[in-house]
Design an enzyme around this catalytic site. Sequence first.
Site, PDB file in Angstrom:
ATOM      1  N   GLU A 121      24.824  58.376  44.844  1.00 29.76           N
ATOM      2  CA  GLU A 121      24.444  57.410  45.878  1.00 29.76           C
ATOM      3  C   GLU A 121      25.399  56.220  45.828  1.00 29.76           C
ATOM      4  O   GLU A 121      25.955  55.925  44.780  1.00 29.76           O
ATOM      5  CB  GLU A 121      23.027  56.873  45.603  1.00 29.76           C
ATOM      6  CG  GLU A 121      22.034  57.966  45.272  1.00 29.76           C
ATOM      7  CD  GLU A 121      20.682  57.413  44.819  1.00 29.76           C
ATOM      8  OE1 GLU A 121      20.362  56.260  45.144  1.00 29.76           O
ATOM      9  OE2 GLU A 121      19.958  58.160  44.143  1.00 29.76           O
ATOM     10  N   LYS A 123      26.102  52.409  45.398  1.00 28.65           N
ATOM     11  CA  LYS A 123      25.367  51.338  44.717  1.00 28.65           C
ATOM     12  C   LYS A 123      25.507  50.068  45.562  1.00 28.65           C
ATOM     13  O   LYS A 123      26.576  49.469  45.618  1.00 28.65           O
ATOM     14  CB  LYS A 123      25.929  51.118  43.319  1.00 28.65           C
ATOM     15  CG  LYS A 123      25.113  50.157  42.510  1.00 28.65           C
ATOM     16  CD  LYS A 123      25.586  50.130  41.071  1.00 28.65           C
ATOM     17  CE  LYS A 123      24.715  49.238  40.222  1.00 28.65           C
ATOM     18  NZ  LYS A 123      24.653  47.864  40.680  1.00 28.65           N
ATOM     19  N   ASP A 125      25.161  46.306  46.792  1.00 27.88           N
ATOM     20  CA  ASP A 125      25.190  45.039  46.083  1.00 27.88           C
ATOM     21  C   ASP A 125      24.242  44.066  46.772  1.00 27.88           C
ATOM     22  O   ASP A 125      24.635  43.274  47.610  1.00 27.88           O
ATOM     23  CB  ASP A 125      26.617  44.491  46.081  1.00 27.88           C
ATOM     24  CG  ASP A 125      26.814  43.479  44.973  1.00 27.88           C
ATOM     25  OD1 ASP A 125      25.896  43.329  44.148  1.00 27.88           O
ATOM     26  OD2 ASP A 125      27.864  42.828  44.953  1.00 27.88           O
ATOM     27  N   TYR A 254      15.956  53.709  47.288  1.00 30.63           N
ATOM     28  CA  TYR A 254      16.650  54.631  46.381  1.00 30.63           C
ATOM     29  C   TYR A 254      15.715  55.301  45.368  1.00 30.63           C
ATOM     30  O   TYR A 254      16.153  56.115  44.578  1.00 30.63           O
ATOM     31  CB  TYR A 254      17.825  53.955  45.674  1.00 30.63           C
ATOM     32  CG  TYR A 254      17.486  52.636  44.981  1.00 30.63           C
ATOM     33  CD1 TYR A 254      16.627  52.593  43.900  1.00 30.63           C
ATOM     34  CD2 TYR A 254      18.067  51.447  45.411  1.00 30.63           C
ATOM     35  CE1 TYR A 254      16.335  51.386  43.266  1.00 30.63           C
ATOM     36  CE2 TYR A 254      17.777  50.244  44.790  1.00 30.63           C
ATOM     37  CZ  TYR A 254      16.905  50.219  43.717  1.00 30.63           C
ATOM     38  OH  TYR A 254      16.616  49.041  43.102  1.00 30.63           O
ATOM     39  N   LYS A 340      30.985  52.278  38.308  1.00 33.54           N
ATOM     40  CA  LYS A 340      31.450  51.146  39.104  1.00 33.54           C
ATOM     41  C   LYS A 340      32.797  51.408  39.777  1.00 33.54           C
ATOM     42  O   LYS A 340      33.647  52.098  39.219  1.00 33.54           O
ATOM     43  CB  LYS A 340      31.589  49.918  38.189  1.00 33.54           C
ATOM     44  CG  LYS A 340      30.278  49.378  37.652  1.00 33.54           C
ATOM     45  CD  LYS A 340      29.462  48.801  38.765  1.00 33.54           C
ATOM     46  CE  LYS A 340      28.382  47.864  38.342  1.00 33.54           C
ATOM     47  NZ  LYS A 340      28.734  46.602  37.812  1.00 33.54           N
ATOM     48  N   CYS A 434      68.918  32.580  26.209  1.00 38.78           N
ATOM     49  CA  CYS A 434      68.620  33.573  27.236  1.00 38.78           C
ATOM     50  C   CYS A 434      68.242  34.903  26.564  1.00 38.78           C
ATOM     51  O   CYS A 434      68.978  35.385  25.695  1.00 38.78           O
ATOM     52  CB  CYS A 434      69.840  33.770  28.130  1.00 38.78           C
ATOM     53  SG  CYS A 434      69.675  35.198  29.191  1.00 38.78           S
ATOM     54  N   CYS A 437      71.370  37.494  27.352  1.00 42.33           N
ATOM     55  CA  CYS A 437      72.739  37.351  26.843  1.00 42.33           C
ATOM     56  C   CYS A 437      72.827  36.378  25.675  1.00 42.33           C
ATOM     57  O   CYS A 437      73.895  36.157  25.132  1.00 42.33           O
ATOM     58  CB  CYS A 437      73.663  36.897  27.959  1.00 42.33           C
ATOM     59  SG  CYS A 437      73.343  35.199  28.473  1.00 42.33           S
ATOM     60  N   CYS A 452      69.690  30.582  33.053  1.00 38.97           N
ATOM     61  CA  CYS A 452      70.774  30.972  32.166  1.00 38.97           C
ATOM     62  C   CYS A 452      72.058  30.735  32.961  1.00 38.97           C
ATOM     63  O   CYS A 452      72.250  31.342  34.016  1.00 38.97           O
ATOM     64  CB  CYS A 452      70.640  32.447  31.795  1.00 38.97           C
ATOM     65  SG  CYS A 452      72.131  33.101  31.045  1.00 38.97           S
ATOM     66  N   CYS A 457      75.239  37.308  33.447  1.00 38.81           N
ATOM     67  CA  CYS A 457      74.059  37.745  32.704  1.00 38.81           C
ATOM     68  C   CYS A 457      73.234  38.778  33.476  1.00 38.81           C
ATOM     69  O   CYS A 457      72.966  39.872  32.998  1.00 38.81           O
ATOM     70  CB  CYS A 457      73.209  36.529  32.372  1.00 38.81           C
ATOM     71  SG  CYS A 457      71.743  36.940  31.467  1.00 38.81           S
TER      72      CYS A 457
HETATM   73  S1  IVH Z   1      18.649  53.393  41.132  1.00 34.74           S
HETATM   74  C1  IVH Z   1      16.799  51.902  36.853  1.00 34.74           C
HETATM   75  N1  IVH Z   1      20.196  53.460  43.209  1.00 34.74           N
HETATM   76  O1  IVH Z   1      21.500  48.540  41.038  1.00 34.74           O
HETATM   77  C2  IVH Z   1      17.217  51.313  38.125  1.00 34.74           C
HETATM   78  N2  IVH Z   1      19.921  51.399  42.112  1.00 34.74           N
HETATM   79  O2  IVH Z   1      22.208  47.908  38.257  1.00 34.74           O
HETATM   80  C3  IVH Z   1      17.294  52.381  39.128  1.00 34.74           C
HETATM   81  N3  IVH Z   1      21.140  49.554  43.139  1.00 34.74           N
HETATM   82  O3  IVH Z   1      18.433  47.306  39.980  1.00 34.74           O
HETATM   83  C4  IVH Z   1      18.078  51.988  40.226  1.00 34.74           C
HETATM   84  N4  IVH Z   1      21.996  50.691  44.787  1.00 34.74           N
HETATM   85  O4  IVH Z   1      19.043  47.006  42.431  1.00 34.74           O
HETATM   86  C5  IVH Z   1      19.683  52.705  42.240  1.00 34.74           C
HETATM   87  N5  IVH Z   1      21.497  53.692  45.105  1.00 34.74           N
HETATM   88  C6  IVH Z   1      20.984  52.914  44.141  1.00 34.74           C
HETATM   89  C7  IVH Z   1      21.264  51.542  44.051  1.00 34.74           C
HETATM   90  C8  IVH Z   1      20.716  50.813  43.002  1.00 34.74           C
HETATM   91  C9  IVH Z   1      21.908  49.507  44.231  1.00 34.74           C
HETATM   92  C10 IVH Z   1      20.845  48.403  42.272  1.00 34.74           C
HETATM   93  C11 IVH Z   1      19.400  48.241  41.953  1.00 34.74           C
HETATM   94  C12 IVH Z   1      19.311  48.233  40.461  1.00 34.74           C
HETATM   95  C13 IVH Z   1      20.707  47.908  40.071  1.00 34.74           C
HETATM   96  C14 IVH Z   1      21.021  48.428  38.717  1.00 34.74           C
END
Ligand code: IVH
Length: 707
Positions: A121, A123, A125, A254, A340, A434, A437, A452, A457
């Site tokens: 999935e 992740k 932010d 998620y 990451k 230098c 040289c 230099c 050089c």
């Molecule tokens: S699963 C045990 N899936 O990332 C936590 N988390 O660093 C299970 N997050 O607290 C999380 N996208 O807020 C999961 N596709 C995703 C996610 C996700 C973002 C965040 C979430 C979690 C944090 C962990």
Amino acid sequence: MDKKQAKERIEKLKKEINHHRYLYHVLDRQEISEGALDSLKNELFKLEQEFPELTTSDSPTQRVAGKPLEKFKKVEHSSPMLSLFDAFSPEDMRDWEERTRKLLAPSPSPSREREGGYYAELKMDGLAMSLIYEKGFFKIGATRGDGRVGENVTQNLKTIEAIPLKLRIPAEAELKKIGLNQAQTREIIDAAENGRIEVRGEAIMHLKTFNDLNKKYKKESKSLLANPRNAAAGSIRQLDPKITAERKLDFHVYALVTDLSLTKHEEEHEVTKLLGFKILKQNKFCKNLDEVIKFHDYWEGHRDQVPFECDGIVVVVNDLKLWPRLGIVGKGPRYMMAYKFSAEQATTKVEDVVWQVGRTGILTPTAVLTPVRVGGVTVSHATLHNMDEIQRLELKIGDTVILERAGDVIPKVVQVLPKLRTGKEKEIHVPKKCPMCEGEVVRVPGEVAYRCPNENCYAVNLRRLMHWTSRGAMDVEGLGPKIIEQLVKVGLVSDISDFYKITEGDLKSLERFAEKSSENLVNAVQSKKEADLARFLFGLGIRHVGEETAGDLAELLSAKLPKKNIVEIHDLIKVVKDMHKEDWEEIADVGPIMARSISEWFHDSHNLKLLGKLEKNGVKLAIKQESKKTKKQALSGKIFVLTGSLEGLTREEVKAKIRELGGDVSSSVSKNTDYVVAGSEPGSKYDKAKKLGVKIIGEKEFLEMIK
Ligand code: IVH
């Protein structure tokens, strides 16, 4: 690093990380980027893995972040809202798979395929939220808080349209279509209609919303939002739902926390979708880790096609049966991993500062770094521009620094972390002499620059570098004059040892370098790390030592070096340090002038330092055990001269072949020449050979001879 040093470093890292995490999570303030903070956390994590006895319960690696704010009602979570362990490379991911494999079956399973596969999935932010539905109605929405107790932000979450206020009741046929049986189908519908269902997901702000809001705030002279994550956090963790509504957040689920007798994580996503939640359309089932890594790399390169910020992927063991067997340890589950994307900022150490001499003689400092991944590539150098910049950063050698590589811009050191100093850091001084040289360095009047004054050089050094990579020496494909000059200009190369330190990441930000060409060049350099001794000696550019003589020197030295196919450069240094002019004169073709030049070269401290650097950067010497004299060879003692162009072989190949078979190659025809090998359009050597009556052979005849 020994245990004592590790302990000191761990303490310092913990303090620094805690400071930044407090700012970020509790005060919603940020002094260094999340990427840089992650980098520090990763270093701490790796040290704790190496020295597990130094892991303490208060370590940031063991803790779920955040503290509930006072202003909201508290909600105790049904099960802890955990964090994830981070991986930063394919190796980290493979280590994780290996660990889970061992936990599941003490003896390693022969199949590389993870049974049940992975669910990958994006992740997001944003902010983790728990949503609780009772009898189908949205009852409680809570932040993660400290993982055990969160803040009740239901009213604010109700303004987010992606969060259903009432669950959708799936049709039986829909649930069956995704492979569920009758019992599962009933259980889901029943829980949605009459029971309690908890899902977890991420509240996010889209980049477009973020930018539009900031434009508007700017016009209204209001203070700007720092980044989309902070903006989402601020929107939810404030007391006026109207503001949340204005900020237009999005939400994707998620996790389905309630046990509805499903067997795969992928099914949980499909079911939550049927219950009316948004799930990410990019999510994908992967049958093994190779597919997971592909998924990661694809989205790392296509981040800009996702409308919100994501900082990596989440990889989940798909088979839910395995979850309790893998369990939870410390801050997170062992059946999930956050892999990451490489951040645009990372932390690393400055190992050294070297000075480049530019075309106009100006000296430019470059930081030599412990290689680190940043902006999707591994980087080992960063330009420091000039002494002013070093003073502005207050940089010392040995410092931990924040390195930035945004987009395709050349990496730069943006900040020093002085609290991580040990006291052993060294001040940086402009060299008095230098580095190329050894001439006196002068300050350019009225400027910050040093130069230099030796006009030759730069050119001499450039020639030296070109000679090293040329056909007769290291023969590195793709390292021609233009590229070498470019590498010198940007500070990646100042002497021949620097070629071996260059990473793909160092090149990718440069003009003319794309992904493939960077990879090709690094591979070409690395493939020549085991240097043939004769080519190595020729490449050093010792005065009067041509290819032929280099071959003779190699033969003499081979007899004195350890009897191995590959020897270290320090073995060579040991031998040559004990040799004097007279020893070199033992070689038939070496006269007193040449012997002196060789002897002086090997006793010069600057040159010995260079040899040391070559060794440090991984160069080794390949020794031919059978010398010309000991092996009975077809062309033994015969002298060849080449003229005209050959068809099947390059000149270098022909020369190598002749030498290998005991012959010698000369550049001019004389009475002593045995054969002139003439290709098409031969030059004056042909006429001279004819005049002197030297035997002339064609390419075909030559090939016969060496068969
Ligand atoms: S699963 C045990 N899936 O990332 C936590 N988390 O660093 C299970 N997050 O607290 C999380 N996208 O807020 C999961 N596709 C995703 C996610 C996700 C973002 C965040 C979430 C979690 C944090 C962990």
